[in-house]
Write an enzyme that holds these catalytic residues in place. Structure first.
Site, short mmCIF file in Angstrom:
data_model
loop_
_atom_site.label_atom_id
_atom_site.label_comp_id
_atom_site.label_asym_id
_atom_site.label_seq_id
_atom_site.Cartn_x
_atom_site.Cartn_y
_atom_site.Cartn_z
N ASP A 1 44.36 5.68 34.53
CA ASP A 1 43.67 4.49 35.02
C ASP A 1 43.21 4.70 36.46
O ASP A 1 42.09 4.33 36.82
CB ASP A 1 44.61 3.29 34.92
CG ASP A 1 43.99 2.02 35.47
OD1 ASP A 1 42.95 1.58 34.95
OD2 ASP A 1 44.54 1.48 36.44
N GLU B 1 42.69 6.37 28.60
CA GLU B 1 43.15 6.58 29.98
C GLU B 1 44.25 7.64 30.04
O GLU B 1 44.31 8.45 30.98
CB GLU B 1 43.63 5.26 30.57
CG GLU B 1 42.50 4.28 30.83
CD GLU B 1 42.97 2.95 31.38
OE1 GLU B 1 42.15 2.25 32.00
OE2 GLU B 1 44.16 2.60 31.17
#
Length: 221
Positions: free
Chosen positions: A46, A117
């Site tokens: 992320d 992610e």
């Protein structure tokens, strides 16, 4: 370790695979009961994604900070990550427990977004930031250019349409659930701020969201 087909898929998608155990974890949902899953890698990925997109927008756009922030939020959202995951075939390789798979987790935006992610986090650890940034630029190119409206999945198409037209991310709300568990009916409303809202109905919440997104694109896209 990784299945040979999964390793080949990762390589064909542009990832650099060295530590197979880490990549297996990146594709593993907590429902499997495995000691290693994607949660820590998702947290790292992320941050890598956010920096990659931020740098991209900063250099390629002369927009003010407020517009950059809005654009960044759309491009790193769970829906956009899920869209990228679907396009490269993540649903065929994500590792799920039986109940999670039966519940439709292989097509869940939350699961697919997290796995996408996690894959970026794994690539950062195996190949470094520069290689991962370049991969993000490849996988997110249509999203940044606003050209992913042709996506086969309606929710992904709507998310990318909103991002490409500098709108806030679509908001989904469960309006109604009726009928017995074996024959339930769900109604979901999807809304894009300052554009409009549409409802969709189906036998599961996820399918109703998809139906609503498809109807929205047909009306406004």
């Amino acid at each position: 370790m990784l299945e040979p087909a999964t390793r080949k898929w990762l390589a064909d998608s542009g990832f650099t695979v060295r530590d197979e155990g880490m990549w297996r974890a990146a594709l593993t949902h907590g429902s499997t009961g495995d000691a290693e899953n994607y949660e820590r890698l998702e947290w790292l990925g992320d941050r890598v994604l956010g920096l990659s997109i931020s740098e991209w927008l900063f250099h390629d756009s002369g927009q003010a900070e407020g517009h950059l922030a809005q654009r960044l939020n759309a491009l790193v959202s769970r829906d956009t990550c899920a869209c990228c995951a679907r396009e490269i075939g993540v649903p065929d390789h994500v590792r799920l427990g039986k109940q999670a798979r039966d519940d439709g987790a292989a097509d869940s935006d939350n699961v697919l977004g997290d796995v996408m992610e996690a894959l970026l986090g794994a690539n950062f650890l195996d190949a470094g930031f520069d290689a991962t940034r370049d991969l993000v630029r490849l996988l997110w190119a249509d999203a940044v250019d606003g050209r992913r409206g042709r996506s086969k999945h309606p929710k992904s198409a709507l998310q990318e349409w909103a991002a490409g037209n500098r709108r806030k991310a679509p908001e989904y709300d469960l309006v109604d659930r009726s009928g017995p568990d074996h024959n339930a009916s769900f109604t979901v409303r999807v809304r894009v701020h300052n554009v409009g809202e549409v409802e969709g109905k189906a036998s599961s919440k996820q399918a109703a969201e998809t139906a609503a997104a498809k109807a929205f694109m047909e009306r406004y896209g």
